[in-house]
Design a protein around this motif. Structure first.
Motif, PDB file in Angstrom:
ATOM      1  N   GLU A 100       0.846  -1.187   0.000  1.00 34.94           N
ATOM      2  CA  GLU A 100       0.000   0.000   0.000  1.00 34.94           C
ATOM      3  C   GLU A 100       0.884   1.240   0.000  1.00 34.94           C
ATOM      4  OE1 GLU A 100      -4.253   1.235   2.016  1.00 34.94           O
ATOM      5  OE2 GLU A 100      -2.942  -0.173   3.021  1.00 34.94           O
ATOM      6  N   ASN A 107      -4.411  -2.925  -2.944  1.00 32.65           N
ATOM      7  CA  ASN A 107      -3.513  -1.947  -2.324  1.00 32.65           C
ATOM      8  C   ASN A 107      -2.910  -1.000  -3.342  1.00 32.65           C
ATOM      9  OD1 ASN A 107      -3.845  -2.860   0.278  1.00 32.65           O
ATOM     10  ND2 ASN A 107      -2.108  -4.260   0.205  1.00 32.65           N
ATOM     11  N   ASN A 115      -4.378   2.492  -3.938  1.00 29.91           N
ATOM     12  CA  ASN A 115      -4.582   3.374  -2.785  1.00 29.91           C
ATOM     13  C   ASN A 115      -3.530   4.479  -2.666  1.00 29.91           C
ATOM     14  OD1 ASN A 115      -6.891   2.099  -1.958  1.00 29.91           O
ATOM     15  ND2 ASN A 115      -5.845   0.711  -0.548  1.00 29.91           N
TER      16      ASN A 115
END
Length: 262
Positions: A161, A184, A187
């Motif tokens: 992430e 992820n 993001n």
């Protein structure tokens, strides 16, 4: 003289072998200059901060001496015929902010970024780079624009992430990336535009594909995604995305939620 601007001047021939060390900005873009970029142009005592050589016919490799010019911050060398690899020291030069070598014939792997680097734009599309993209390209807290489309890059996209990333724009289309798209990976806190078209990405789309409310344009057409489109009418209403292209994949599901939203 500290500023030398000669764009669009119909200049021809080769670059000089040296320039006065007092020059801060040199712009020779949009001419008909040919031949190599000579290593003697750059030295540790040079005051050069900006070098514009775009839209010429320059050939040969990028000189390693660039890395010894400690004040360089903006290199605009796109649209030439430069070949060879990108010097590994360039992305370790702490003064470089903008690196644009797009539309050349560069090849090899992408060098790592110095974690202390202040680089903000890496524009290397339309070359022949191969291999994987180093993870730190997606983790740098300073990098805003990452343009790597139209190369031969491969491997899987990161699964971590990228919470510390400052990336706003990511162009990865027309490469050879494979594997799945991790939830992820989308993001990025500041991401507005991402293009993943024309790769070999597969598997289901992440459930949160519209969950990042900073994204306004996402395209992933011409891949190998499968399964049901994980987008509900509610998610679409809450999304900030303006352009979404998932065409030419192996996706299933109803399009009614899309047609019924205003």
């Amino acid at each position: 003289m500290r500023y030398a601007y000669f764009p669009h001047c119909l200049l021809s021939g080769e670059l000089p072998t040296w320039i006065p060390s007092s020059i801060i900005e040199l712009d020779l873009s949009s001419n008909s200059l040919t031949g190599p970029v000579r290593p003697s142009l750059f030295n540790p005592r040079s005051a050069l901060e900006f070098v514009g050589l775009a839209y010429n016919r320059l050939e040969g490799s990028i000189p390693e001496s660039l890395c010894r010019a400690s004040n360089l911050s903006n290199l605009q060398w796109h649209n030439n015929r430069l070949s060879g690899s990108l010097p590994t020291c360039l992305l370790s030069n702490l003064s470089v902010h903008i690196l644009d070598f797009s539309y050349n014939h560069l090849e090899g792997s992408l060098p790592d970024i110095n974690p202390q680097s202040d680089i903000r734009e890496i524009i290397l599309h339309s070359n022949n780079f191969e291999g994987q993209v180093p993870d730190f390209y997606f983790q740098s807290s300073n990098l805003r624009i990452l343009s790597l489309h139209d190369n031969r890059l491969s491997g899987e996209l990161p699964t971590f992430e990228p919470l510390n990333s400052s990336l706003v724009t990511i162009y990865l289309h027309n490469n050879r990336f494979n594997g799945s798209l991790s939830s992820n990976f989308l993001n990025f806190p500041s991401l507005q535009t991402i293009t993943l078209d024309n790769n070999k990405l597969s598997g289901p789309l992440p459930i949160n594909i519209l969950g990042n409310h900073s994204i306004i344009a996402l395209s992933a057409s011409n891949n190998r995604f499968t399964g049901e489109i994980p987008i509900t009418a509610e998610a679409l209403n809450d999304a900030t995305v303006v352009s979404l292209d998932l065409s030419n994949n192996n996706l299933t599901g109803s399009i009614l939620p899309f047609l019924s939203t205003g």
